[in-house]
Structures are given as structure tokens and as C-alpha cells.
Scaffold this motif. Structure first.
Motif, PDB file in Angstrom:
ATOM      1  N   GLU A   1       0.819  -1.205   0.000  1.00  0.00           N
ATOM      2  CA  GLU A   1       0.000   0.000   0.000  1.00  0.00           C
ATOM      3  C   GLU A   1       0.859   1.264   0.000  1.00  0.00           C
ATOM      4  OE1 GLU A   1      -2.988  -0.317  -0.691  1.00  0.00           O
ATOM      5  OE2 GLU A   1      -3.242  -2.446  -0.267  1.00  0.00           O
ATOM      6  N   GLN A   2       2.009   1.215   0.646  1.00  0.00           N
ATOM      7  CA  GLN A   2       2.863   2.405   0.653  1.00  0.00           C
ATOM      8  C   GLN A   2       3.470   2.659  -0.726  1.00  0.00           C
ATOM      9  OE1 GLN A   2       5.050   3.091   4.142  1.00  0.00           O
ATOM     10  NE2 GLN A   2       6.515   4.490   3.225  1.00  0.00           N
ATOM     11  N   ARG A   3       3.691   1.601  -1.497  1.00  0.00           N
ATOM     12  CA  ARG A   3       4.212   1.800  -2.860  1.00  0.00           C
ATOM     13  C   ARG A   3       3.242   2.622  -3.707  1.00  0.00           C
ATOM     14  NH1 ARG A   3       6.722  -3.343  -2.123  1.00  0.00           N
ATOM     15  NH2 ARG A   3       4.856  -4.468  -2.795  1.00  0.00           N
ATOM     16  N   LYS A   4       1.947   2.462  -3.461  1.00  0.00           N
ATOM     17  CA  LYS A   4       0.973   3.269  -4.205  1.00  0.00           C
ATOM     18  C   LYS A   4       1.122   4.747  -3.857  1.00  0.00           C
ATOM     19  CE  LYS A   4      -2.295  -0.549  -4.473  1.00  0.00           C
ATOM     20  NZ  LYS A   4      -3.588  -1.094  -4.011  1.00  0.00           N
ATOM     21  N   LEU A   5       1.399   5.029  -2.599  1.00  0.00           N
ATOM     22  CA  LEU A   5       1.664   6.411  -2.206  1.00  0.00           C
ATOM     23  C   LEU A   5       2.929   6.931  -2.873  1.00  0.00           C
ATOM     24  CD1 LEU A   5       0.920   6.286   1.631  1.00  0.00           C
ATOM     25  CD2 LEU A   5      -0.253   7.740  -0.024  1.00  0.00           C
ATOM     26  N   ASP A   6       3.966   6.113  -2.883  1.00  0.00           N
ATOM     27  CA  ASP A   6       5.248   6.539  -3.448  1.00  0.00           C
ATOM     28  C   ASP A   6       5.144   6.792  -4.947  1.00  0.00           C
ATOM     29  OD1 ASP A   6       6.280   6.255  -0.921  1.00  0.00           O
ATOM     30  OD2 ASP A   6       7.138   4.263  -1.272  1.00  0.00           O
ATOM     31  N   ARG A   7       4.245   6.063  -5.622  1.00  0.00           N
ATOM     32  CA  ARG A   7       4.067   6.255  -7.064  1.00  0.00           C
ATOM     33  C   ARG A   7       3.133   7.418  -7.378  1.00  0.00           C
ATOM     34  NH1 ARG A   7       2.934   0.645  -7.099  1.00  0.00           N
ATOM     35  NH2 ARG A   7       0.779   1.135  -7.659  1.00  0.00           N
ATOM     36  N   GLY A   8       2.540   8.019  -6.353  1.00  0.00           N
ATOM     37  CA  GLY A   8       1.581   9.086  -6.586  1.00  0.00           C
ATOM     38  C   GLY A   8       0.272   8.583  -7.137  1.00  0.00           C
ATOM     39  N   ALA A   9      -0.078   7.325  -6.819  1.00  0.00           N
ATOM     40  CA  ALA A   9      -1.272   6.707  -7.399  1.00  0.00           C
ATOM     41  C   ALA A   9      -2.529   6.938  -6.571  1.00  0.00           C
ATOM     42  CB  ALA A   9      -1.035   5.198  -7.556  1.00  0.00           C
ATOM     43  N   VAL A  10      -2.425   7.709  -5.487  1.00  0.00           N
ATOM     44  CA  VAL A  10      -3.589   7.953  -4.631  1.00  0.00           C
ATOM     45  C   VAL A  10      -4.138   9.344  -4.934  1.00  0.00           C
ATOM     46  CG1 VAL A  10      -4.405   8.123  -2.252  1.00  0.00           C
ATOM     47  CG2 VAL A  10      -2.605   6.478  -2.838  1.00  0.00           C
ATOM     48  N   PRO A  11      -5.401   9.448  -5.327  1.00  0.00           N
ATOM     49  CA  PRO A  11      -5.966  10.770  -5.650  1.00  0.00           C
ATOM     50  C   PRO A  11      -6.019  11.673  -4.424  1.00  0.00           C
ATOM     51  CG  PRO A  11      -7.675   9.095  -5.639  1.00  0.00           C
ATOM     52  CD  PRO A  11      -6.388   8.367  -5.527  1.00  0.00           C
ATOM     53  N   GLU A  12      -5.976  12.958  -4.659  1.00  0.00           N
ATOM     54  CA  GLU A  12      -5.910  13.931  -3.568  1.00  0.00           C
ATOM     55  C   GLU A  12      -7.099  13.810  -2.622  1.00  0.00           C
ATOM     56  OE1 GLU A  12      -4.083  16.589  -1.250  1.00  0.00           O
ATOM     57  OE2 GLU A  12      -3.259  15.740  -3.111  1.00  0.00           O
ATOM     58  N   ARG A  13      -8.286  13.520  -3.173  1.00  0.00           N
ATOM     59  CA  ARG A  13      -9.488  13.453  -2.335  1.00  0.00           C
ATOM     60  C   ARG A  13      -9.375  12.373  -1.264  1.00  0.00           C
ATOM     61  NH1 ARG A  13     -12.253   8.994  -3.040  1.00  0.00           N
ATOM     62  NH2 ARG A  13     -12.001   7.775  -4.957  1.00  0.00           N
ATOM     63  N   ALA A  14      -8.623  11.322  -1.555  1.00  0.00           N
ATOM     64  CA  ALA A  14      -8.520  10.197  -0.623  1.00  0.00           C
ATOM     65  C   ALA A  14      -7.178  10.153   0.091  1.00  0.00           C
ATOM     66  CB  ALA A  14      -8.737   8.882  -1.382  1.00  0.00           C
ATOM     67  N   ARG A  15      -6.330  11.138  -0.140  1.00  0.00           N
ATOM     68  CA  ARG A  15      -4.945  11.048   0.320  1.00  0.00           C
ATOM     69  C   ARG A  15      -4.836  10.995   1.849  1.00  0.00           C
ATOM     70  NH1 ARG A  15       0.021  11.368  -1.632  1.00  0.00           N
ATOM     71  NH2 ARG A  15       1.674  12.303  -0.378  1.00  0.00           N
ATOM     72  N   ALA A  16      -5.561  11.861   2.562  1.00  0.00           N
ATOM     73  CA  ALA A  16      -5.433  11.894   4.020  1.00  0.00           C
ATOM     74  C   ALA A  16      -5.875  10.563   4.642  1.00  0.00           C
ATOM     75  CB  ALA A  16      -6.248  13.049   4.594  1.00  0.00           C
ATOM     76  N   GLY A  17      -7.021  10.047   4.210  1.00  0.00           N
ATOM     77  CA  GLY A  17      -7.500   8.779   4.743  1.00  0.00           C
ATOM     78  C   GLY A  17      -6.574   7.622   4.408  1.00  0.00           C
ATOM     79  N   TYR A  18      -6.025   7.666   3.201  1.00  0.00           N
ATOM     80  CA  TYR A  18      -5.114   6.605   2.784  1.00  0.00           C
ATOM     81  C   TYR A  18      -3.823   6.650   3.591  1.00  0.00           C
ATOM     82  CZ  TYR A  18      -3.322   3.177  -0.557  1.00  0.00           C
ATOM     83  OH  TYR A  18      -2.851   2.029  -1.139  1.00  0.00           O
ATOM     84  N   LEU A  19      -3.271   7.861   3.761  1.00  0.00           N
ATOM     85  CA  LEU A  19      -2.056   8.025   4.570  1.00  0.00           C
ATOM     86  C   LEU A  19      -2.273   7.501   5.990  1.00  0.00           C
ATOM     87  CD1 LEU A  19      -0.929  11.580   3.451  1.00  0.00           C
ATOM     88  CD2 LEU A  19       0.541   9.558   3.428  1.00  0.00           C
ATOM     89  N   SER A  20      -3.423   7.820   6.564  1.00  0.00           N
ATOM     90  CA  SER A  20      -3.718   7.381   7.924  1.00  0.00           C
ATOM     91  C   SER A  20      -3.795   5.859   8.012  1.00  0.00           C
ATOM     92  CB  SER A  20      -5.036   8.007   8.391  1.00  0.00           C
ATOM     93  OG  SER A  20      -5.350   7.588   9.693  1.00  0.00           O
ATOM     94  N   ALA A  21      -4.435   5.233   7.031  1.00  0.00           N
ATOM     95  CA  ALA A  21      -4.560   3.774   7.040  1.00  0.00           C
ATOM     96  C   ALA A  21      -3.199   3.103   6.877  1.00  0.00           C
ATOM     97  CB  ALA A  21      -5.507   3.328   5.926  1.00  0.00           C
ATOM     98  N   VAL A  22      -2.356   3.649   6.004  1.00  0.00           N
ATOM     99  CA  VAL A  22      -1.011   3.073   5.822  1.00  0.00           C
ATOM    100  C   VAL A  22      -0.168   3.305   7.069  1.00  0.00           C
ATOM    101  CG1 VAL A  22       1.073   3.084   4.414  1.00  0.00           C
ATOM    102  CG2 VAL A  22      -1.146   3.366   3.320  1.00  0.00           C
ATOM    103  N   ALA A  23      -0.337   4.458   7.732  1.00  0.00           N
ATOM    104  CA  ALA A  23       0.388   4.718   8.975  1.00  0.00           C
ATOM    105  C   ALA A  23       0.040   3.672  10.029  1.00  0.00           C
ATOM    106  CB  ALA A  23       0.058   6.121   9.491  1.00  0.00           C
ATOM    107  N   GLU A  24      -1.245   3.310  10.112  1.00  0.00           N
ATOM    108  CA  GLU A  24      -1.646   2.291  11.082  1.00  0.00           C
ATOM    109  C   GLU A  24      -1.065   0.930  10.709  1.00  0.00           C
ATOM    110  OE1 GLU A  24      -5.632   0.743  13.447  1.00  0.00           O
ATOM    111  OE2 GLU A  24      -5.859   1.693  11.484  1.00  0.00           O
ATOM    112  N   LEU A  25      -1.072   0.606   9.434  1.00  0.00           N
ATOM    113  CA  LEU A  25      -0.474  -0.655   9.001  1.00  0.00           C
ATOM    114  C   LEU A  25       1.016  -0.708   9.332  1.00  0.00           C
ATOM    115  CD1 LEU A  25      -1.850  -1.700   5.496  1.00  0.00           C
ATOM    116  CD2 LEU A  25      -1.705  -3.105   7.554  1.00  0.00           C
ATOM    117  N   ALA A  26       1.724   0.410   9.109  1.00  0.00           N
ATOM    118  CA  ALA A  26       3.154   0.462   9.426  1.00  0.00           C
ATOM    119  C   ALA A  26       3.371   0.267  10.921  1.00  0.00           C
ATOM    120  CB  ALA A  26       3.747   1.794   8.967  1.00  0.00           C
TER     121      ALA A  26
END
Length: 378
Positions: free
Chosen positions: A119-144
Motif C-alpha cells: 500500500e505504501q508503494r501506491k503512495l510513493d508512485r503518486g497513485a492515490v488521488p488527492e481526495r482520498a490522500r489523508a485517509g489513505y495516509l492514515s490507514a497506511v500509517a496504522e499498518l506500518a
């Protein structure tokens, strides 16, 4: 939701745990918990996972929780894309934690790392749209963070520290203050375990001096502070910090406390008090603390990771005081736990304790036989 509440009520009755004791153990408002159990409110993912772990439901409560969904658009199917990824991450966290509470982190740490990194690779590739970025970052932070904890329990110190640092960075980028606090607490825990007492003290000081830090976060900071002070030999201040954590335990249920802090309970505080006394060379005083921590842990997870952890800690205290009869009984129970619990952190400490016991000239032959048997199993 009716099935969820009915199952929770049945498990509480079976284990003799009151609703108020459950609310206190999980750091939830009793009124909210009552509404959930009686079918008047939907449980959150975090509450379902916490109850599942507390009641040893092996994922049953997580699976019974009905996800909150919006009416589908015409032609819509199951969640796909970013929303589906976030839902998958949240579900993965619940199942990984349920497994860890029973069996330890050793077997599931690689799976946690795989999900986190993917899931973090998707962030690194810029594949997460801005509208979902905060929620996605939070979910990956919890996974980490979860991956870091499982790696920590597996004694993969460098890898776990990297995961905690990544979790902290991701949480800050997401603006998720509660997850940022969690990552900091895990880094302080890591510092205590790996001899970075100074780092643990700096983190504790940072948390304690931040404005409007929730009570349970302050409690955790005092707990880490106490263990770090014990490591550097300041035993008077160490015990004072842990006394402050205990005083906060009764008063720390607050709406501002993060949901992830449900595991901070009497067993946790008591165990840390025992560890500080052991570090201070006061093994006899540590024994009743360790016994109590083991009793509390066993009440919720009789064959789980926490039970093994406190059994090994209690064995270390008994061995230091040459309480051989108690050592023998504890070794018997530990051998049973070793059949299912794969916590390398506890197993490594056990091996160290067994080596110390094997060198004691006054150890009875029966105890030494058990030491050798346990060494083979660990």
C-alpha cells in the motif's frame, strides 16, 4: 448488529466480565458500549477488533460487524480502487491483531509487512488521488505501526524501528494526531527494549509537555518514562513515574483518548512496575507485581502472548530469588504455552533466564531437568 451484540453478551457472561469492567479494560465509554451490545448503535471497526481480542473470539466478532455502507449507485459492485484498499487495510489490522494476541507476532509479521509495503508503494508512485490522500495516509500509517509491533515481538529491532519511524511520518502527513502519538509511544517502547533510554525519555517528555494531550497518552508517556529511568538507575524517579501512570489509569477514560489505547490496562501498568523493580534489583518486591500482571493477562487470554510474556517475567523474578518450587510450577505452564505462542521476544528472554538457572548450584535436579526440557522447546 443484533448477532454482534448477542455474541458479545454471551461471551461476557461466559467469562464473567461485566460491561463496566469491559469498558474500563478497553477504554470505551460504558454508555456507548451498552448501546452497541444492545443493538442500538453500530460498533466501530476499532471496537469490534478490541472486543474480539479481549474475548478471544478468533475474528468472529470482527466478521459479525456489519460494515457501514451507503446505498450503491446503479451498477455498482463491491468496493474497488482506493476505497477498497482502505477497507482492506482496516480489516487486515483487525485480523493481524487478533492473531497476535493469541499466538504472538512471529508468524504474521511478514504478512503485515507485505500489506504495508504494497500500500505504501501506491503512495510513493503518486497513485492515490488527492481526495482520498489523508485517509489513505492514515490507514497506511496504522499498518506500518502494526507491522512495527509484530516485527518488535519477533525481535527484528532494526526493521521494527524503521516501521515505527515510517508510521510517524505518514501520520504527520495525514494530519492524524492520534496515530502520530501511537507511533511515538511505540518508538519509546522500542527505545526501552533496545537500550535507548535517552530516546525514550525525550519522547516521553515531548508527549507530557504537549498541550491538551489526552489522559491515556500521558499515562503511556509516564509508563515509558518510568521504564527508561529504571534502566539508567534512577529507581526512585522510575517508581514515582509508574505510580503516576497507575494514578492516571483510574481517571484516564476520556472521550479525547484514542481508540487504539484500549490495551492500556491494570495488567500493563502492573507488569511495568514489576519490571522496574527487577531492574532495581528488588526481585522479591517484583514477584507480587508479576503474579498480579500474569493473573490479569490470563483472565482475558489464558493461552495468549501476554500470558507467556508475564510467565517468563515471573520466572525471571523467581529464579533471581532462588524460589525453586515456584520456578518448577511456572516452567510447567510455560512449556504448555510454548506449543502455540510464537513470541520470539518472550522466547529469547526465556532462554536467557534458563541459562542463568542452569548455572545455579542450589537448583534441585527436578528443576534442572525442566530447564533442559524447556530449553529444547524454546
Amino acid at each position: 448488529m443484533g448477532d454482534f451484540g448477542s455474541r458479545v453478551r454471551a461471551l461476557l457472561a461466559e467469562r464473567g466480565i461485566s460491561l463496566r469492567a469491559t469498558a474500563r479494560a478497553l477504554n470505551y465509554d460504558p454508555a456507548y458500549l451498552s448501546r452497541v451490545i444492545n443493538g442500538r448503535q453500530q460498533p466501530s471497526e476499532a471496537l469490534a477488533a478490541a472486543l474480539d481480542g479481549l474475548l478471544e473470539a478468533d475474528g468472529a466478532l470482527v466478521s459479525l460487524r456489519v460494515p457501514e455502507v451507503r446505498p450503491p449507485e446503479p451498477g455498482a459492485g463491491r468496493p474497488l480502487g482506493i476505497d477498497g484498499d482502505i477497507a482492506h487495510m482496516r480489516a487486515s489490522v483487525a485480523h493481524l491483531l487478533a492473531h497476535d494476541n493469541r499466538y504472538g507476532g512471529g508468524t504474521v509479521a511478514p504478512a503485515a509487512v507485505q500489506v504495508w509495503r504494497a500500500e505504501q508503494r501506491k503512495l510513493d508512485r503518486g497513485a492515490v488521488p488527492e481526495r482520498a490522500r489523508a485517509g489513505y495516509l492514515s490507514a497506511v500509517a496504522e499498518l506500518a505501526e502494526i507491522a512495527g509491533w509484530l516485527l518488535f515481538d519477533s525481535r527484528q529491532w532494526d526493521a521494527s524501528r524503521t516501521a515505527f519511524l515510517e508510521s510517524h511520518l505518514l501520520a504527520r502527513q495525514a494530519g492524524d494526531r492520534t496515530m502520530e502519538w501511537f507511533a511515538l509511544d511505540m518508538l519509546a517502547m522500542h527505545g526501552v527494549q533496545t537500550g535507548r533510554a535517552g530516546e525514550a525519555l525525550r519522547i516521553a517528555d515531548e508527549l507530557l509537555t504537549r498541550p491538551r494531550v489526552p489522559p491515556r497518552i500521558a499515562l503511556l508517556a509516564r509508563m515509558r518514562q518510568g521504564r527508561a529511568l529504571a534502566q539508567v538507575g534512577d529507581h526512585r524517579r522510575a517508581l514515582a513515574a509508574l505510580e503516576g501512570a497507575r494514578a492516571g489509569l483510574e481517571d484516564s477514560i476520556s472521550p479525547r483518548d484514542p481508540a487504539w489505547a484500549w490495551w492500556v490496562n491494570d495488567s500493563e501498568i502492573t507488569g511495568h512496575e514489576g519490571e522496574a523493580l527487577l531492574a532495581a534489583g528488588e526481585a522479591k518486591a517484583a514477584i507480587p507485581k508479576m503474579r498480579r500482571a500474569l493473573e490479569l493477562a490470563s483472565a482475558h487470554f489464558p493461552e495468549g502472548r501476554g500470558t507467556l510474556y508475564y510467565s517468563v517475567a515471573l520466572l525471571a523474578a523467581y529464579a533471581t530469588t532462588h524460589a525453586w518450587r515456584e520456578c518448577e510450577a511456572t516452567l510447567v505452564s510455560i512449556n504448555t504455552l510454548l506449543e502455540t505462542v510464537a513470541s520470539e521476544r518472550s522466547r529469547a528472554r526465556l532462554r536467557t533466564t534458563l541459562r542463568v538457572m542452569a548455572r545455579q548450584p542450589d537448583a534441585p535436579p527436578g528443576v534442572l531437568d525442566l530447564v533442559r526440557q524447556t530449553a529444547r522447546a524454546s
